[in-house]
Scaffold this active site. Structure first.
Site, PDB file in Angstrom:
ATOM      1  N   ASN A   1      25.660 118.312  66.947  1.00  0.00           N
ATOM      2  CA  ASN A   1      25.332 118.616  65.551  1.00  0.00           C
ATOM      3  C   ASN A   1      26.548 119.061  64.742  1.00  0.00           C
ATOM      4  O   ASN A   1      26.422 119.388  63.567  1.00  0.00           O
ATOM      5  CB  ASN A   1      24.221 119.673  65.462  1.00  0.00           C
ATOM      6  CG  ASN A   1      24.724 121.062  65.765  1.00  0.00           C
ATOM      7  OD1 ASN A   1      25.534 121.267  66.671  1.00  0.00           O
ATOM      8  ND2 ASN A   1      24.253 122.049  65.016  1.00  0.00           N
TER       9      ASN A   1
ATOM     10  N   SER B   1      22.637 123.260  53.841  1.00  0.00           N
ATOM     11  CA  SER B   1      23.971 123.550  54.368  1.00  0.00           C
ATOM     12  C   SER B   1      25.039 123.624  53.274  1.00  0.00           C
ATOM     13  O   SER B   1      25.909 124.499  53.324  1.00  0.00           O
ATOM     14  CB  SER B   1      24.359 122.515  55.425  1.00  0.00           C
ATOM     15  OG  SER B   1      23.551 122.638  56.576  1.00  0.00           O
TER      16      SER B   1
ATOM     17  N   LYS C   1      21.767 112.991  65.985  1.00  0.00           N
ATOM     18  CA  LYS C   1      22.349 113.961  66.919  1.00  0.00           C
ATOM     19  C   LYS C   1      22.675 113.348  68.279  1.00  0.00           C
ATOM     20  O   LYS C   1      23.615 113.783  68.949  1.00  0.00           O
ATOM     21  CB  LYS C   1      21.422 115.164  67.085  1.00  0.00           C
ATOM     22  CG  LYS C   1      21.321 116.018  65.837  1.00  0.00           C
ATOM     23  CD  LYS C   1      20.498 117.269  66.063  1.00  0.00           C
ATOM     24  CE  LYS C   1      20.452 118.109  64.796  1.00  0.00           C
ATOM     25  NZ  LYS C   1      19.781 119.412  65.010  1.00  0.00           N
TER      26      LYS C   1
ATOM     27  N   ALA D   1      11.612 116.735  72.799  1.00  0.00           N
ATOM     28  CA  ALA D   1      12.708 116.517  73.748  1.00  0.00           C
ATOM     29  C   ALA D   1      13.832 115.703  73.128  1.00  0.00           C
ATOM     30  O   ALA D   1      14.586 115.039  73.829  1.00  0.00           O
ATOM     31  CB  ALA D   1      12.175 115.818  75.003  1.00  0.00           C
TER      32      ALA D   1
END
Length: 309
Positions: free
Chosen positions: A84, A16, A63, A124
């Site tokens: 996020n 990022s 998250k 999940a």
């Protein structure tokens, strides 16, 4: 200069910073984006407030952990149950989810139309729920498959999709068009299963994973995990600055991304936070009440995960 960051554990591998700092340079934005290693969701929000971080991206394992630590969250976060992206403005923290956008745009970029397709999401957790939300929102029939069936059931009921145990995976894959994996790179419940040749596979890991390797070997259509990273960053940038970034600049930044500089990893006390922007820190570890040995162990772990032993 504005400070932005990605938070994770580990986080030194994240690309990022390369994406955002290239955008800042090309757009003449006075900002710097780095990586923060913290130990809990509360530490994420504490660091955002204490270091004055205007915008943050959140990766594994925070998250879901940050959800109850923020002042407010967006509508899609209320449904998905994971965050996020965080914007810090006027003393308030606001949580968003851009993963769902990243998943669907990555799939569409590859030429696959989502509407009417049958999709399986492996996992999940925060990323898995976002993927299921995005796919269902775009008109796919979605089944969440997870090692812990109860967790898959709970997520599916909230998101309005189906769920199934791992034992049914081979049967389900026979009629599946799209597979999105959000599980760890070394985990592979597909071993021993022959995948349909028309299956499109998107793995959240943009490093090598066992699932991606198997899917490639069996001739499936591979959608790079980096495309997910790129597209979720696109919407995150919009939340940070109120404008859309140049996607071609982002693509070039990702293509040319170099590993983090191991000489620019800093353990930082709050009163010395200016070191982050002045020395262009590749990784920041807030010292807080950590001992010297704890800091050494964290640095060793980050180096190992990013560069290998």
């Amino acid at each position: 200069m504005q400070l932005l960051a990605v938070f994770g554990k580990p986080v030194l591998h994240s690309k990022s910073p390369q994406i955002f700092n290239t955008l800042f340079s090309k757009s003449n934005i006075d900002a710097f984006y780095t990586r923060f290693r913290v130990e809990s969701g509360h530490e994420v929000v504490d660091a955002i407030r204490n270091f004055g971080i205007a915008g943050a991206n959140i990766t594994t394992p925070f998250k879901e952990a940050v959800l109850m630590c923020l002042n407010s969250v967006s509508n899609e976060v209320m449904t998905i149950g994971s965050i996020n992206t965080i914007v810090f403005k006027d003393g308030k923290t606001i949580g968003y989810n851009t993963d769902y956008y990243g998943v669907t745009k990555a799939i569409e970029d590859s030429g696959v139309k989502i509407k009417g397709k049958s999709a399986i999401v492996l996992g999940a957790g925060g990323a898995g729920k976002a993927a299921a939300y995005g796919l269902a929102k775009e008109g796919a029939s979605v089944t969440i498959v997870n090692r812990t069936l109860l967790k898959a059931e709970k997520a599916a009921k909230k998101l309005g999709c189906n769920f199934a145990p791992m034992e049914q995976l081979a049967m389900l894959l026979k009629t599946t068009d799209v597979l999105v994996s959000t599980i760890l790179p070394d985990a592979n419940p597909l071993l021993g299963i022959t995948l349909p040749s028309n299956l499109a596979v998107l793995d959240a890991n943009y490093r090598t994973s066992s699932i991606a390797a198997q899917a490639t070997e069996q001739g499936c259509k591979i959608i790079p995990g980096e495309r997910w990273l790129l597209r979720q960053a696109e919407l995150a940038y919009f939340h940070f600055f109120g404008d859309w970034p140049n996607i071609e600049t982002m693509e070039q930044a990702l293509l040319n991304a170099k590993p983090a500089n191991p000489d620019l990893l800093h353990c930082v006390e709050l009163e010395n936070k200016s070191i982050i922007t002045s020395q262009k820190s590749e990784l920041v570890i807030p010292i807080d009440d950590k001992t010297e040995m704890e800091l050494v162990d964290i640095l060793d772990e980050e180096r190992s995960k990013a560069f290998g032993n």
